[in-house]
Design a protein around this motif. Structure first.
Motif, PDB file in Angstrom:
ATOM      1  N   ARG A 257     -26.651 -17.008 -25.668  1.00  0.00           N
ATOM      2  CA  ARG A 257     -25.383 -17.586 -24.995  1.00  0.00           C
ATOM      3  C   ARG A 257     -24.455 -16.192 -25.017  1.00  0.00           C
ATOM      4  O   ARG A 257     -23.760 -15.769 -24.613  1.00  0.00           O
ATOM      5  N   SER A 258     -24.462 -15.809 -26.935  1.00  0.00           N
ATOM      6  CA  SER A 258     -23.673 -14.748 -27.051  1.00  0.00           C
ATOM      7  C   SER A 258     -24.053 -13.320 -26.639  1.00  0.00           C
ATOM      8  O   SER A 258     -22.934 -12.547 -25.838  1.00  0.00           O
ATOM      9  N   VAL A 259     -25.453 -13.170 -25.824  1.00  0.00           N
ATOM     10  CA  VAL A 259     -25.841 -11.875 -25.308  1.00  0.00           C
ATOM     11  C   VAL A 259     -25.307 -12.503 -23.748  1.00  0.00           C
ATOM     12  O   VAL A 259     -24.660 -11.414 -23.551  1.00  0.00           O
ATOM     13  N   GLU A 260     -24.965 -13.778 -23.730  1.00  0.00           N
ATOM     14  CA  GLU A 260     -24.556 -12.989 -22.192  1.00  0.00           C
ATOM     15  C   GLU A 260     -23.092 -13.017 -21.971  1.00  0.00           C
ATOM     16  O   GLU A 260     -22.639 -12.486 -21.037  1.00  0.00           O
ATOM     17  N   ASP A 261     -22.325 -13.736 -23.238  1.00  0.00           N
ATOM     18  CA  ASP A 261     -20.430 -13.791 -23.090  1.00  0.00           C
ATOM     19  C   ASP A 261     -20.957 -11.867 -23.270  1.00  0.00           C
ATOM     20  O   ASP A 261     -19.889 -11.493 -22.328  1.00  0.00           O
ATOM     21  N   MET A 262     -21.663 -11.208 -23.743  1.00  0.00           N
ATOM     22  CA  MET A 262     -21.103  -9.615 -24.002  1.00  0.00           C
ATOM     23  C   MET A 262     -21.638  -8.646 -22.718  1.00  0.00           C
ATOM     24  O   MET A 262     -21.006  -8.077 -21.918  1.00  0.00           O
ATOM     25  N   ARG A 263     -22.522  -9.189 -21.505  1.00  0.00           N
ATOM     26  CA  ARG A 263     -22.765  -8.932 -20.389  1.00  0.00           C
ATOM     27  C   ARG A 263     -22.086  -8.991 -20.379  1.00  0.00           C
ATOM     28  O   ARG A 263     -21.135  -8.411 -18.864  1.00  0.00           O
ATOM     29  N   LEU A 264     -21.052 -10.323 -20.345  1.00  0.00           N
ATOM     30  CA  LEU A 264     -20.002 -10.514 -18.676  1.00  0.00           C
ATOM     31  C   LEU A 264     -18.669 -10.181 -19.421  1.00  0.00           C
ATOM     32  O   LEU A 264     -17.968  -9.008 -18.163  1.00  0.00           O
ATOM     33  N   ARG A 265     -18.428  -9.703 -20.542  1.00  0.00           N
ATOM     34  CA  ARG A 265     -17.343  -8.808 -21.299  1.00  0.00           C
ATOM     35  C   ARG A 265     -17.075  -7.676 -20.672  1.00  0.00           C
ATOM     36  O   ARG A 265     -16.298  -6.813 -19.846  1.00  0.00           O
ATOM     37  N   LEU A 266     -18.624  -7.510 -20.403  1.00  0.00           N
ATOM     38  CA  LEU A 266     -19.102  -5.559 -19.475  1.00  0.00           C
ATOM     39  C   LEU A 266     -18.762  -5.774 -18.670  1.00  0.00           C
ATOM     40  O   LEU A 266     -18.138  -4.736 -18.047  1.00  0.00           O
ATOM     41  N   LEU A 267     -19.122  -6.658 -17.869  1.00  0.00           N
ATOM     42  CA  LEU A 267     -18.526  -6.536 -15.743  1.00  0.00           C
ATOM     43  C   LEU A 267     -17.521  -6.522 -16.122  1.00  0.00           C
ATOM     44  O   LEU A 267     -16.802  -5.624 -14.874  1.00  0.00           O
ATOM     45  N   LEU A 268     -16.752  -7.639 -16.741  1.00  0.00           N
ATOM     46  CA  LEU A 268     -15.798  -7.736 -16.292  1.00  0.00           C
ATOM     47  C   LEU A 268     -14.659  -6.236 -16.518  1.00  0.00           C
ATOM     48  O   LEU A 268     -13.636  -5.979 -16.111  1.00  0.00           O
ATOM     49  N   ASP A 269     -14.948  -5.639 -17.139  1.00  0.00           N
ATOM     50  CA  ASP A 269     -14.247  -4.652 -17.690  1.00  0.00           C
ATOM     51  C   ASP A 269     -14.625  -3.299 -16.461  1.00  0.00           C
ATOM     52  O   ASP A 269     -13.602  -2.354 -16.237  1.00  0.00           O
ATOM     53  N   THR A 270     -15.690  -3.149 -16.093  1.00  0.00           N
ATOM     54  CA  THR A 270     -16.248  -2.010 -15.434  1.00  0.00           C
ATOM     55  C   THR A 270     -15.054  -2.818 -14.017  1.00  0.00           C
ATOM     56  O   THR A 270     -15.048  -2.047 -13.447  1.00  0.00           O
ATOM     57  N   VAL A 271     -15.216  -3.982 -13.373  1.00  0.00           N
ATOM     58  CA  VAL A 271     -14.290  -4.657 -12.509  1.00  0.00           C
ATOM     59  C   VAL A 271     -12.933  -4.566 -13.050  1.00  0.00           C
ATOM     60  O   VAL A 271     -12.333  -3.592 -11.674  1.00  0.00           O
ATOM     61  N   LEU A 272     -12.081  -3.869 -14.121  1.00  0.00           N
ATOM     62  CA  LEU A 272     -11.211  -4.220 -14.003  1.00  0.00           C
ATOM     63  C   LEU A 272     -11.157  -2.617 -13.211  1.00  0.00           C
ATOM     64  O   LEU A 272      -9.776  -1.627 -13.224  1.00  0.00           O
ATOM     65  N   ASP A 273     -11.604  -1.397 -14.658  1.00  0.00           N
ATOM     66  CA  ASP A 273     -11.170  -0.217 -14.217  1.00  0.00           C
ATOM     67  C   ASP A 273     -11.289   0.122 -12.839  1.00  0.00           C
ATOM     68  O   ASP A 273     -11.076   0.995 -12.346  1.00  0.00           O
ATOM     69  N   ALA A 274     -12.524  -0.538 -11.970  1.00  0.00           N
ATOM     70  CA  ALA A 274     -12.534   0.024 -10.562  1.00  0.00           C
ATOM     71  C   ALA A 274     -11.291  -0.339 -10.029  1.00  0.00           C
ATOM     72  O   ALA A 274     -10.932   0.471  -8.371  1.00  0.00           O
ATOM     73  N   ALA A 275     -10.677  -1.523  -9.974  1.00  0.00           N
ATOM     74  CA  ALA A 275      -9.631  -2.132  -9.090  1.00  0.00           C
ATOM     75  C   ALA A 275      -8.622  -0.893  -9.759  1.00  0.00           C
ATOM     76  O   ALA A 275      -7.655  -0.632  -9.136  1.00  0.00           O
ATOM     77  N   GLN A 276      -7.942  -0.715 -11.265  1.00  0.00           N
ATOM     78  CA  GLN A 276      -6.610   0.222 -11.037  1.00  0.00           C
ATOM     79  C   GLN A 276      -7.374   2.014 -10.439  1.00  0.00           C
ATOM     80  O   GLN A 276      -6.696   2.589 -10.737  1.00  0.00           O
ATOM     81  N   LEU A 278      -9.221   2.489  -7.868  1.00  0.00           N
ATOM     82  CA  LEU A 278      -8.301   1.307  -6.432  1.00  0.00           C
ATOM     83  C   LEU A 278      -7.142   1.716  -6.027  1.00  0.00           C
ATOM     84  O   LEU A 278      -6.522   2.319  -5.029  1.00  0.00           O
ATOM     85  N   ARG A 279      -6.683   1.321  -6.394  1.00  0.00           N
ATOM     86  CA  ARG A 279      -4.913   1.329  -6.681  1.00  0.00           C
ATOM     87  C   ARG A 279      -5.100   2.748  -6.235  1.00  0.00           C
ATOM     88  O   ARG A 279      -3.781   2.800  -6.110  1.00  0.00           O
ATOM     89  N   ARG A 280      -4.951   3.617  -7.679  1.00  0.00           N
ATOM     90  CA  ARG A 280      -4.658   4.760  -8.092  1.00  0.00           C
ATOM     91  C   ARG A 280      -5.161   5.903  -6.606  1.00  0.00           C
ATOM     92  O   ARG A 280      -4.336   6.443  -5.950  1.00  0.00           O
ATOM     93  N   GLU A 281      -6.381   5.490  -6.001  1.00  0.00           N
ATOM     94  CA  GLU A 281      -6.558   6.316  -4.508  1.00  0.00           C
ATOM     95  C   GLU A 281      -6.042   6.278  -3.613  1.00  0.00           C
ATOM     96  O   GLU A 281      -4.915   6.591  -2.571  1.00  0.00           O
ATOM     97  N   LEU A 282      -5.304   4.530  -3.532  1.00  0.00           N
ATOM     98  CA  LEU A 282      -4.711   3.711  -2.608  1.00  0.00           C
ATOM     99  C   LEU A 282      -3.379   4.354  -2.310  1.00  0.00           C
ATOM    100  O   LEU A 282      -1.930   3.971  -1.338  1.00  0.00           O
ATOM    101  N   ALA A 283      -2.451   4.431  -3.697  1.00  0.00           N
ATOM    102  CA  ALA A 283      -1.179   4.421  -4.170  1.00  0.00           C
ATOM    103  C   ALA A 283      -0.346   3.456  -3.520  1.00  0.00           C
ATOM    104  O   ALA A 283       0.925   3.934  -2.934  1.00  0.00           O
ATOM    105  N   LEU A 284      -1.343   1.709  -3.879  1.00  0.00           N
ATOM    106  CA  LEU A 284      -0.502   0.712  -4.067  1.00  0.00           C
ATOM    107  C   LEU A 284       1.102   0.521  -4.740  1.00  0.00           C
ATOM    108  O   LEU A 284       1.330   1.418  -5.542  1.00  0.00           O
ATOM    109  N   PRO A 285       2.126   0.726  -3.362  1.00  0.00           N
ATOM    110  CA  PRO A 285       3.441   0.277  -4.691  1.00  0.00           C
ATOM    111  C   PRO A 285       3.233  -1.493  -5.245  1.00  0.00           C
ATOM    112  O   PRO A 285       2.604  -1.654  -4.734  1.00  0.00           O
TER     113      PRO A 285
END
Length: 454
Positions: A257-276, A278-285
């Protein structure tokens, strides 16, 4: 038909003065008199009736006899002209009996009570004797009925006594038979007791034999228990080994489970970086709506039914109702009978409803407001076959629920902030709906507005 000689006018009055009852009219004759008057009553016009009887003109003969008996008897006794008119109707209904009474020879086969009642109305010569004879005949009939009832009751009591004697005799014989049967049963029980004592002795001997067998079984069971305890110890050892294996498996699962938690955290950080990115690219107010903006309330500058009340219009000015109904999504709730009984109380209830609903339909067509008209269902003698007019909701309160309670339920069902106008002169209804956020107006205001519509 010819006028009865003693029925009315001067001759009738003289006859009444010459002959008069010296005792109250017998009850049986009085009932027949009231029935005669009640039957003849319907053939007279309202103008021909005494003033105190005109209110019963539309009653059926049975209801007249029930509710106006005393009044009809008093009018017949004190009004010779009314008695004459009743006599004329009686002559048309029973001509043979009337002719026989006028000739002084009433038919022998006729009921004395009917003859006396007709004589009391027509007042021929000797009518007092006829009435008295009918009373005596009724008393004799009552006495004969009482004697007959007494004889029947005596016969019934004699039959009951004979039946009771027969029942006591049969019960006595039954008890004797039961006693003989009990004696025989007692003797049989004594024989069974002696047999049971012999069986008991044999049972004691068998019990001693069983005790010996039980001792042998106990020794065998002790040996089996010892073998079972040995097997239990062996099983406990195997259980300890299994528990150790389970614990080792749990540790391995936790590491996985500790290995799976590490993989999930890495995926979440990737999604957050991608969202930020996308927001800069679309210039969302930034977000313009906040949770507080979704709460329904009256903002400064927006009008509500209470604001309109404060804008200097008179409470009796129909323009006030127009302003209230002009509010967005306004809902007009009308206390139906309160309005109709204020505006046109003399009309039948059905016509009151139709007139009010016709005016509300035209008002709904002109204003576009939602209109609900509430009537009290307690005043309905039967279900109403009514097609609601276009644009008007028609409701009747259920049994046990008043129209006032139904109006308060309608107001409470509305969301806060919606303009709700309630038309009723009832102060309790007005105060209740005002506390719930609705705007009460008087019934006279709606009537003025509807008069302009029509």
């Amino acid at each position: 038909m010819e006028q009865p000689e003693n029925g009315g006018g001067p001759a009738g009055a003289a006859g009444d003065a010459a002959e008069a009852l010296d005792r109250p009219l017998p009850e049986g004759v009085r009932r027949r008199v009231v029935a005669l008057v009640s039957d003849a009553f319907g053939g007279l016009t309202v103008a021909e009736l005494p003033a105190q009887l005109r209110q019963y003109a539309r009653f059926t003969p049975t209801r007249r006899a029930k509710f106006a008996g005393n009044a009809m008897a008093a009018a017949l006794e004190g009004d010779p002209l009314f008695r004459q008119r009743i006599g004329e109707r009686l002559g048309k209904a029973q001509p043979e009996l009337v002719k026989a009474l006028e000739s002084g020879s009433p038919p022998a086969a006729a009921d004395p009570a009917d003859v006396a009642a007709a004589a009391y109305v027509l007042r021929p010569a000797g009518w007092v004797k006829m009435v008295a004879a009918a009373g005596e005949e009724a008393q004799r009939a009552d006495a004969e009925r009482a004697d007959e009832a007494g004889r029947r009751e005596l016969d019934r009591l004699r039959e009951e006594l004979a039946h009771a004697r027969d029942q006591i005799r049969s019960e006595t014989e039954w008890l004797r038979a039961e006693l003989d049967s009990a004696r025989r049963e007692n003797e049989s029980l004594h024989r069974k007791l002696r047999s049971a004592q012999a069986d008991l002795k044999r049972g004691e001997a068998a019990l001693r034999h069983r005790d010996a067998e039980i001792d042998g079984v106990r020794a065998q069971a002790a040996a089996q228990v010892s073998a079972a305890e040995s097997e239990t110890r062996r099983l406990k050892a195997r259980l300890a080994e299994a528990e150790a294996a389970v614990e080792a498996g749990r540790r391995a699962a936790r590491e996985g489970r500790s290995v799976e938690d590490m993989r999930l955290r890495l995926l979440l950080d990737t999604v957050l970086d991608a969202a930020q990115g996308l927001r800069r690219e679309l210039a969302l107010p930034p977000a313009g709506m906040h949770p507080a903006d979704t709460v329904d309330a009256v903002e400064p500058g927006r009008m509500s039914p209470k604001d309109i009340a404060a804008r200097a219009l008179s409470e009796t000015d129909p323009a006030l109702l127009d302003q209230l109904l002009a509010l967005p999504q306004a809902h007009l709730v009308v206390d139906g009978y309160n309005v109709t009984k204020t505006g046109y109380p003399t009309m039948p209830l059905e016509k009151q409803r139709l007139r009010l609903l016709g005016g509300l339909s035209m008002l709904a067509a002109r204003t576009g407001a939602e209109i609900t008209c509430v009537f009290d269902g307690a005043e309905l003698a039967a279900p109403v076959l009514l097609a609601p007019p276009r644009g008007v909701r028609v409701l009747f309160s259920k049994a046990g629920v008043t129209a006032d309670e139904l109006i308060r339920q309608l107001v409470r069902a509305e969301p806060p902030g919606r303009p709700v106008v309630v038309v009723s002169t009832d102060r309790e209804v007005a105060d209740g709906v005002a506390k719930a956020g609705a705007r009460p107006v008087a019934s006279a205001l709606l009537l003025k507005r509807l008069s302009r519509v029509s």
